[in-house]
Motif scaffolding. Structure first.
Motif, PDB file in Angstrom:
ATOM      1  N   VAL A 199      -7.663  -6.205 -48.370  1.00  0.00           N
ATOM      2  CA  VAL A 199      -6.895  -7.218 -49.110  1.00  0.00           C
ATOM      3  C   VAL A 199      -6.291  -8.255 -48.166  1.00  0.00           C
ATOM      4  CG1 VAL A 199      -6.384  -5.647 -51.006  1.00  0.00           C
ATOM      5  CG2 VAL A 199      -4.808  -5.762 -49.098  1.00  0.00           C
ATOM      6  N   THR A 200      -6.979  -8.542 -47.053  1.00  0.00           N
ATOM      7  CA  THR A 200      -6.445  -9.438 -46.020  1.00  0.00           C
ATOM      8  C   THR A 200      -6.001 -10.772 -46.580  1.00  0.00           C
ATOM      9  OG1 THR A 200      -7.907  -8.413 -44.387  1.00  0.00           O
ATOM     10  CG2 THR A 200      -6.988 -10.561 -43.827  1.00  0.00           C
ATOM     11  N   GLU A 201      -6.777 -11.349 -47.508  1.00  0.00           N
ATOM     12  CA  GLU A 201      -6.454 -12.669 -48.046  1.00  0.00           C
ATOM     13  C   GLU A 201      -5.181 -12.674 -48.884  1.00  0.00           C
ATOM     14  OE1 GLU A 201      -9.905 -14.110 -50.119  1.00  0.00           O
ATOM     15  OE2 GLU A 201     -11.222 -13.675 -48.422  1.00  0.00           O
ATOM     16  N   GLU A 202      -4.693 -11.495 -49.259  1.00  0.00           N
ATOM     17  CA  GLU A 202      -3.480 -11.407 -50.075  1.00  0.00           C
ATOM     18  C   GLU A 202      -2.259 -10.988 -49.263  1.00  0.00           C
ATOM     19  OE1 GLU A 202      -4.374  -9.451 -54.051  1.00  0.00           O
ATOM     20  OE2 GLU A 202      -6.299  -9.216 -53.032  1.00  0.00           O
ATOM     21  N   VAL A 203      -2.437 -10.836 -47.936  1.00  0.00           N
ATOM     22  CA  VAL A 203      -1.337 -10.412 -47.069  1.00  0.00           C
ATOM     23  C   VAL A 203      -0.574 -11.623 -46.563  1.00  0.00           C
ATOM     24  CG1 VAL A 203      -0.715  -9.181 -44.950  1.00  0.00           C
ATOM     25  CG2 VAL A 203      -2.596  -8.336 -46.362  1.00  0.00           C
ATOM     26  N   GLU A 204       0.735 -11.595 -46.700  1.00  0.00           N
ATOM     27  CA  GLU A 204       1.573 -12.647 -46.126  1.00  0.00           C
ATOM     28  C   GLU A 204       1.556 -12.534 -44.602  1.00  0.00           C
ATOM     29  OE1 GLU A 204       5.491 -12.272 -47.683  1.00  0.00           O
ATOM     30  OE2 GLU A 204       4.943 -12.885 -49.719  1.00  0.00           O
ATOM     31  N   ASN A 205       1.362 -13.653 -43.937  1.00  0.00           N
ATOM     32  CA  ASN A 205       1.377 -13.713 -42.470  1.00  0.00           C
ATOM     33  C   ASN A 205       0.545 -12.569 -41.865  1.00  0.00           C
ATOM     34  OD1 ASN A 205       1.971 -14.378 -39.851  1.00  0.00           O
ATOM     35  ND2 ASN A 205       4.135 -13.781 -39.942  1.00  0.00           N
ATOM     36  N   PRO A 206      -0.778 -12.542 -42.099  1.00  0.00           N
ATOM     37  CA  PRO A 206      -1.594 -11.396 -41.681  1.00  0.00           C
ATOM     38  C   PRO A 206      -1.610 -11.157 -40.172  1.00  0.00           C
ATOM     39  CG  PRO A 206      -2.978 -13.243 -42.388  1.00  0.00           C
ATOM     40  CD  PRO A 206      -1.576 -13.583 -42.766  1.00  0.00           C
ATOM     41  N   VAL A 236      -8.725 -20.889 -59.131  1.00  0.00           N
ATOM     42  CA  VAL A 236      -7.843 -19.738 -59.237  1.00  0.00           C
ATOM     43  C   VAL A 236      -8.159 -18.795 -58.089  1.00  0.00           C
ATOM     44  CG1 VAL A 236      -7.181 -17.766 -60.647  1.00  0.00           C
ATOM     45  CG2 VAL A 236      -7.678 -19.946 -61.721  1.00  0.00           C
ATOM     46  N   VAL A 237      -7.143 -18.408 -57.329  1.00  0.00           N
ATOM     47  CA  VAL A 237      -7.349 -17.506 -56.194  1.00  0.00           C
ATOM     48  C   VAL A 237      -6.381 -16.335 -56.303  1.00  0.00           C
ATOM     49  CG1 VAL A 237      -8.149 -19.351 -54.656  1.00  0.00           C
ATOM     50  CG2 VAL A 237      -5.714 -18.803 -54.748  1.00  0.00           C
ATOM     51  N   LEU A 238      -6.688 -15.276 -55.545  1.00  0.00           N
ATOM     52  CA  LEU A 238      -5.763 -14.150 -55.452  1.00  0.00           C
ATOM     53  C   LEU A 238      -4.570 -14.579 -54.604  1.00  0.00           C
ATOM     54  CD1 LEU A 238      -8.384 -11.326 -54.781  1.00  0.00           C
ATOM     55  CD2 LEU A 238      -7.261 -11.881 -56.946  1.00  0.00           C
ATOM     56  N   LYS A 239      -3.372 -14.351 -55.119  1.00  0.00           N
ATOM     57  CA  LYS A 239      -2.175 -14.838 -54.445  1.00  0.00           C
ATOM     58  C   LYS A 239      -1.735 -13.894 -53.330  1.00  0.00           C
ATOM     59  CE  LYS A 239      -0.342 -17.496 -58.342  1.00  0.00           C
ATOM     60  NZ  LYS A 239       0.821 -17.746 -59.217  1.00  0.00           N
ATOM     61  N   LYS A 240      -0.996 -14.466 -52.366  1.00  0.00           N
ATOM     62  CA  LYS A 240      -0.482 -13.676 -51.241  1.00  0.00           C
ATOM     63  C   LYS A 240       0.785 -12.939 -51.673  1.00  0.00           C
ATOM     64  CE  LYS A 240      -2.319 -16.420 -47.406  1.00  0.00           C
ATOM     65  NZ  LYS A 240      -2.940 -15.314 -46.681  1.00  0.00           N
ATOM     66  N   LEU A 264      -9.671  -6.889 -36.062  1.00  0.00           N
ATOM     67  CA  LEU A 264     -10.646  -7.524 -36.949  1.00  0.00           C
ATOM     68  C   LEU A 264      -9.955  -8.273 -38.091  1.00  0.00           C
ATOM     69  CD1 LEU A 264     -13.261  -4.629 -37.079  1.00  0.00           C
ATOM     70  CD2 LEU A 264     -13.681  -6.919 -36.178  1.00  0.00           C
ATOM     71  N   GLY A 265      -8.876  -7.675 -38.626  1.00  0.00           N
ATOM     72  CA  GLY A 265      -8.174  -8.287 -39.748  1.00  0.00           C
ATOM     73  C   GLY A 265      -7.432  -9.561 -39.380  1.00  0.00           C
ATOM     74  N   THR A 266      -7.063  -9.702 -38.095  1.00  0.00           N
ATOM     75  CA  THR A 266      -6.339 -10.906 -37.673  1.00  0.00           C
ATOM     76  C   THR A 266      -7.271 -12.011 -37.187  1.00  0.00           C
ATOM     77  OG1 THR A 266      -6.031  -9.909 -35.474  1.00  0.00           O
ATOM     78  CG2 THR A 266      -4.229  -9.674 -37.061  1.00  0.00           C
ATOM     79  N   CYS A 267      -8.513 -11.669 -36.839  1.00  0.00           N
ATOM     80  CA  CYS A 267      -9.448 -12.720 -36.403  1.00  0.00           C
ATOM     81  C   CYS A 267     -10.468 -13.080 -37.478  1.00  0.00           C
ATOM     82  CB  CYS A 267     -10.148 -12.316 -35.106  1.00  0.00           C
ATOM     83  SG  CYS A 267     -11.250 -10.903 -35.204  1.00  0.00           S
ATOM     84  N   ILE A 268     -10.719 -12.178 -38.440  1.00  0.00           N
ATOM     85  CA  ILE A 268     -11.591 -12.488 -39.592  1.00  0.00           C
ATOM     86  C   ILE A 268     -10.709 -12.376 -40.830  1.00  0.00           C
ATOM     87  CG2 ILE A 268     -13.660 -11.836 -40.880  1.00  0.00           C
ATOM     88  CD1 ILE A 268     -14.698 -10.512 -38.316  1.00  0.00           C
ATOM     89  N   LYS A 269     -10.179 -13.492 -41.275  1.00  0.00           N
ATOM     90  CA  LYS A 269      -9.145 -13.462 -42.319  1.00  0.00           C
ATOM     91  C   LYS A 269      -9.754 -13.497 -43.710  1.00  0.00           C
ATOM     92  CE  LYS A 269      -5.979 -15.729 -39.164  1.00  0.00           C
ATOM     93  NZ  LYS A 269      -5.276 -16.991 -38.861  1.00  0.00           N
ATOM     94  N   LYS A 270     -10.672 -12.583 -43.961  1.00  0.00           N
ATOM     95  CA  LYS A 270     -11.289 -12.436 -45.273  1.00  0.00           C
ATOM     96  C   LYS A 270     -11.069 -11.014 -45.751  1.00  0.00           C
ATOM     97  CE  LYS A 270     -15.101 -15.546 -44.017  1.00  0.00           C
ATOM     98  NZ  LYS A 270     -16.561 -15.585 -43.800  1.00  0.00           N
ATOM     99  N   SER A 271     -10.904 -10.855 -47.050  1.00  0.00           N
ATOM    100  CA  SER A 271     -10.803  -9.513 -47.623  1.00  0.00           C
ATOM    101  C   SER A 271     -12.178  -8.849 -47.590  1.00  0.00           C
ATOM    102  CB  SER A 271     -10.293  -9.602 -49.063  1.00  0.00           C
ATOM    103  OG  SER A 271      -8.991 -10.155 -49.107  1.00  0.00           O
ATOM    104  N   GLY A 272     -12.207  -7.559 -47.909  1.00  0.00           N
ATOM    105  CA  GLY A 272     -13.492  -6.860 -48.004  1.00  0.00           C
ATOM    106  C   GLY A 272     -13.655  -5.713 -47.041  1.00  0.00           C
ATOM    107  N   GLY A 273     -12.801  -5.627 -46.006  1.00  0.00           N
ATOM    108  CA  GLY A 273     -12.848  -4.476 -45.109  1.00  0.00           C
ATOM    109  C   GLY A 273     -14.196  -4.274 -44.446  1.00  0.00           C
TER     110      GLY A 273
END
Length: 483
Positions: free
Chosen positions: A255-262, A38-42, A100-109
């Protein structure tokens, strides 16, 4: 680094372990997810991303008391200059986070970027301070503003009882927690609606202000830079006030992992949001000065209410309602984003394992959301909130400066990292220097509060070695941590 092994078993029939640890395939890696995971959805589109940023940045400050900047700059012209400069600086910081958000595609800021650049110890200290002090105190403060202004129309002729404010505030906090625990989609939809309300509220101030300018009401702008000279001590405090008013531009990165087309939506959402907020803030302050003098603004407890009473008559009753909705939007956006930091920190093994669980049916990080509820309630009813925020305001900018310095470091440490969006090097250099310079000046201008905040932050170091590094924990201690 210290991380847990991936877990995919069902816990109590309601939760599954979240996106395991940071070294496994991310949601954007193109590798298939494990069966049954189960994952957080985009579900964060461009519009929802813009609403998260604008809805979290615009809180109560611009409507209630923008006098912090005026008080520390000494003149109308200099205060407007600082508002503009803080908007540009915040845009620079937001652009760095977009890279940073486009090259490290993980949530957490902040947490994720410090972890990637500098390792687990500073990352743990960041999430430690955020969980225990900063987020509960910040949520309680903005929630108190919500409680006060939602009750304002019912207590026009008398003082609002403090207990009533705290009770309605507690209801508001609980409602936001339930909303974020129940549905990502509904939380995002309500955030879009509240962002629209915020922009309407700002337009309600800006449009009459522009009309006043057309009528020639410019007397308060004559000799705009005349007045008390800004001191070396005052300017950093003015920038602190301004940067605090703009803070929130970094929440989409949580919330990078939940963004469509980050790669596309994160930079676009950040740029659009910061332009709207900066223009709105500057024009709102210009509108205030068409009707209110600098001296009157410093004496006003709620500038927007004073402005509305002079120009709008009975319609001014709507202003407290808009301020309350604005505060509710900031509460919602902040909790939505920061809960993902706790979720990711737990996934990396830096917080109890339960915080990385995702609800099977609702697909929300429910434990990471509700962990804030008891802490925020304790702050609300027992804490000296404003002192805590003063103690730790320097910590926020210290770590943000560290994150942006990490961007520069990663350029040299990992030059081959894919960077779909890349900013010129002078932007992160200028922004990180500004953050660290503000922190250094705050140590000089307010050594007591800043020193206390520094000491509170340093408690994360022994906590790291106690909770993370120490391998020979007793069984009861490990059970307490959920390991």
């Amino acid at each position: 680094m210290f991380r847990k092994a991936a877990v995919t078993t069902v816990s109590n029939g309601s939760y599954l372990q979240g996106q395991a640890n940071g070294r496994l395939p991310s949601m954007d890696s193109g590798q298939p997810a494990q069966e049954g995971k189960v994952v957080l959805k985009k579900k964060v589109t461009l519009l929802r991303g813009i609403s998260i940023i604008i809805g979290t940045i615009i809180g109560a400050g611009i409507f209630i008391s923008p006098k912090g900047i005026l008080k520390n700059t000494g003149s109308v012209g200099m205060s407007l200059t600082v508002w503009t400069a803080c908007g540009i600086l915040s845009l620079f910081g937001a652009l760095c986070y977009a890279e940073l958000g486009t090259c490290i595609k993980k949530s957490g800021g902040h947490y994720t970027y410090i972890l990637e650049a500098f390792g687990p110890l500073p990352a743990f200290v960041r999430v430690w301070v955020e969980l225990l002090i900063i987020r509960p105190a910040a949520t309680a403060v903005i929630s108190l503003a919500f409680g006060r202004y939602i009750l304002e129309p019912f207590f026009m002729q008398c003082e609002i009882p403090e207990l009533a404010i705290k009770l309605i505030t507690a209801v508001g906090i609980t409602l936001v927690m339930v909303l974020n625990s129940t549905s990502v989609s509904w939380s995002a939809r309500i955030q879009i609606f509240l962002t629209f309300c915020k922009l309407v509220a700002i337009l309600i101030i800006i449009v009459p202000g522009v009309i006043q300018l057309i009528k020639g009401e410019t007397q308060h702008f004559k000799n705009a830079f005349a007045g008390n000279d800004a001191s070396v001590m005052g300017l950093p405090l003015a920038f602190y006030s301004g940067m605090y008013a703009y803070s929130g531009w970094f929440y989409l990165n949580f919330v990078t992992e939940e963004v469509e087309n980050p790669e596309k939506n994160i930079p676009l959402a950040i740029c659009i949001s910061m332009i709207i907020v900066t223009v709105g803030y500057v024009l709102t302050n210009v509108a205030y000065f068409t009707t209110i003098s600098a001296g009157e603004l410093l004496l006003s407890k709620a500038v927007a209410v004073t402005f509305a009473e002079r120009l709008m008559g009975n319609f001014s009753l709507a202003v407290p309602v808009f301020v309350a909705l604005s505060c509710f939007g900031s509460m919602n956006g902040g909790i939505f984003a920061v809960s993902r930091m706790f979720f990711v920190a737990s996934r990396e093994g830096h917080l109890p394992e339960i915080l990385s669980m995702i609800h099977v049916r609702k697909h929300t990080p429910l434990p990471a959301v509700i962990v804030l509820h008891p802490l925020t309630m304790i702050m609300l009813f027992n804490g000296d909130l404003y002192s805590l925020l003063n103690f730790l305001s320097f910590a926020r900018w210290l770590f943000i400066g560290l994150v942006v310095a990490g961007l520069i470091y990663l350029r040299y440490k990992r030059p081959d990292m894919p960077r779909p969006f890349k900013v010129p090097l002078f932007i992160p250099a200028l922004f990180s220097f500004t953050c660290l310079f503000m922190v250094a000046l705050s140590l000089y201008s307010d050594p007591v509060n800043t020193g206390i905040g520094f000491a509170i932050t340093l408690t994360g170091v022994p906590a790291y070695y106690l909770f993370i590094v120490w391998d020979k924990k007793p069984k009861w201690f490990r059970k307490l941590l959920g390991k």
